[in-house]
Motif scaffolding. Structure first.
Motif, PDB file in Angstrom:
ATOM      1  N   GLU A   1       0.826  -1.199   0.000  1.00  0.00           N
ATOM      2  CA  GLU A   1       0.000   0.000   0.000  1.00  0.00           C
ATOM      3  C   GLU A   1       0.868   1.260   0.000  1.00  0.00           C
ATOM      4  O   GLU A   1       0.623   2.202  -0.759  1.00  0.00           O
ATOM      5  CB  GLU A   1      -0.921  -0.014   1.221  1.00  0.00           C
ATOM      6  CG  GLU A   1      -2.049   0.957   1.140  1.00  0.00           C
ATOM      7  CD  GLU A   1      -3.078   0.754   2.239  1.00  0.00           C
ATOM      8  OE1 GLU A   1      -4.110   1.421   2.150  1.00  0.00           O
ATOM      9  OE2 GLU A   1      -2.858  -0.035   3.169  1.00  0.00           O
TER      10      GLU A   1
ATOM     11  N   LYS B   1       1.145   4.063  -2.973  1.00  0.00           N
ATOM     12  CA  LYS B   1       0.895   5.495  -2.755  1.00  0.00           C
ATOM     13  C   LYS B   1       2.043   6.328  -3.302  1.00  0.00           C
ATOM     14  O   LYS B   1       1.833   7.355  -3.951  1.00  0.00           O
ATOM     15  CB  LYS B   1       0.714   5.792  -1.265  1.00  0.00           C
ATOM     16  CG  LYS B   1      -0.615   5.385  -0.707  1.00  0.00           C
ATOM     17  CD  LYS B   1      -0.709   5.734   0.770  1.00  0.00           C
ATOM     18  CE  LYS B   1      -2.017   5.284   1.365  1.00  0.00           C
ATOM     19  NZ  LYS B   1      -2.116   5.622   2.796  1.00  0.00           N
TER      20      LYS B   1
ATOM     21  N   GLN C   1      -1.919   3.005  -8.108  1.00  0.00           N
ATOM     22  CA  GLN C   1      -3.270   2.812  -7.572  1.00  0.00           C
ATOM     23  C   GLN C   1      -3.585   1.325  -7.438  1.00  0.00           C
ATOM     24  O   GLN C   1      -4.172   0.890  -6.448  1.00  0.00           O
ATOM     25  CB  GLN C   1      -4.307   3.485  -8.472  1.00  0.00           C
ATOM     26  CG  GLN C   1      -4.266   4.990  -8.418  1.00  0.00           C
ATOM     27  CD  GLN C   1      -5.152   5.632  -9.480  1.00  0.00           C
ATOM     28  OE1 GLN C   1      -5.600   4.983 -10.424  1.00  0.00           O
ATOM     29  NE2 GLN C   1      -5.393   6.927  -9.334  1.00  0.00           N
ATOM     30  N   ALA C   2      -3.170   0.544  -8.428  1.00  0.00           N
ATOM     31  CA  ALA C   2      -3.421  -0.897  -8.403  1.00  0.00           C
ATOM     32  C   ALA C   2      -2.672  -1.559  -7.250  1.00  0.00           C
ATOM     33  O   ALA C   2      -3.226  -2.405  -6.540  1.00  0.00           O
ATOM     34  CB  ALA C   2      -3.015  -1.525  -9.732  1.00  0.00           C
TER      35      ALA C   2
ATOM     36  N   LYS D   1      -1.642  -0.126  -4.531  1.00  0.00           N
ATOM     37  CA  LYS D   1      -2.246   0.346  -3.292  1.00  0.00           C
ATOM     38  C   LYS D   1      -3.506  -0.468  -2.975  1.00  0.00           C
ATOM     39  O   LYS D   1      -3.710  -0.897  -1.844  1.00  0.00           O
ATOM     40  CB  LYS D   1      -2.578   1.835  -3.424  1.00  0.00           C
ATOM     41  CG  LYS D   1      -3.070   2.493  -2.169  1.00  0.00           C
ATOM     42  CD  LYS D   1      -3.159   3.995  -2.316  1.00  0.00           C
ATOM     43  CE  LYS D   1      -4.169   4.406  -3.347  1.00  0.00           C
ATOM     44  NZ  LYS D   1      -4.436   5.840  -3.374  1.00  0.00           N
ATOM     45  N   SER D   2      -4.314  -0.716  -3.978  1.00  0.00           N
ATOM     46  CA  SER D   2      -5.540  -1.507  -3.800  1.00  0.00           C
ATOM     47  C   SER D   2      -5.220  -2.951  -3.416  1.00  0.00           C
ATOM     48  O   SER D   2      -5.895  -3.545  -2.575  1.00  0.00           O
ATOM     49  CB  SER D   2      -6.370  -1.490  -5.076  1.00  0.00           C
ATOM     50  OG  SER D   2      -6.819  -0.190  -5.341  1.00  0.00           O
ATOM     51  N   LYS D   3      -4.200  -3.499  -4.038  1.00  0.00           N
ATOM     52  CA  LYS D   3      -3.801  -4.873  -3.736  1.00  0.00           C
ATOM     53  C   LYS D   3      -3.361  -4.991  -2.279  1.00  0.00           C
ATOM     54  O   LYS D   3      -3.715  -5.941  -1.588  1.00  0.00           O
ATOM     55  CB  LYS D   3      -2.664  -5.304  -4.663  1.00  0.00           C
ATOM     56  CG  LYS D   3      -2.206  -6.716  -4.470  1.00  0.00           C
ATOM     57  CD  LYS D   3      -1.097  -7.071  -5.450  1.00  0.00           C
ATOM     58  CE  LYS D   3      -0.556  -8.461  -5.188  1.00  0.00           C
ATOM     59  NZ  LYS D   3       0.564  -8.776  -6.068  1.00  0.00           N
TER      60      LYS D   3
ATOM     61  N   ALA E   1      -4.278  -3.025   0.220  1.00  0.00           N
ATOM     62  CA  ALA E   1      -5.453  -2.857   1.075  1.00  0.00           C
ATOM     63  C   ALA E   1      -6.277  -4.137   1.110  1.00  0.00           C
ATOM     64  O   ALA E   1      -6.783  -4.534   2.171  1.00  0.00           O
ATOM     65  CB  ALA E   1      -6.296  -1.693   0.570  1.00  0.00           C
ATOM     66  N   ALA E   2      -6.400  -4.806  -0.021  1.00  0.00           N
ATOM     67  CA  ALA E   2      -7.153  -6.061  -0.080  1.00  0.00           C
ATOM     68  C   ALA E   2      -6.463  -7.145   0.749  1.00  0.00           C
ATOM     69  O   ALA E   2      -7.120  -7.910   1.454  1.00  0.00           O
ATOM     70  CB  ALA E   2      -7.304  -6.516  -1.523  1.00  0.00           C
TER      71      ALA E   2
END
Length: 57
Positions: free
Chosen positions: A13, A17, A36-37, A39-41, A43-44
């Motif tokens: 994450e 960022k 962004q991808a 960061k999303s990974k 967070a998931a």
């Protein structure tokens, strides 16, 4: 093991960022989207580990 995965998620994450911010600064849209991808990974991954912890207790 879940602690290691949580740390990995936080690292992904944070890296995402940073990459997103650098991409935005230099005007590189691809870098921004990759950030962004990532960061999303991250967070998931953290959400998954938190869910596992809930069911362990």
């Amino acid at each position: 093991m879940s602690g290691r995965q949580k740390a990995k998620g936080k690292m992904e994450e944070a890296t995402g960022k940073t990459k997103e911010a650098v991409g935005r600064t230099v005007g590189n849209e691809r870098m921004m989207v990759e950030g962004q991808a990532k960061k999303s990974k991250g967070a998931a991954r953290q959400a998954k580990e938190k869910t596992k912890d809930v069911f362990k207790h």
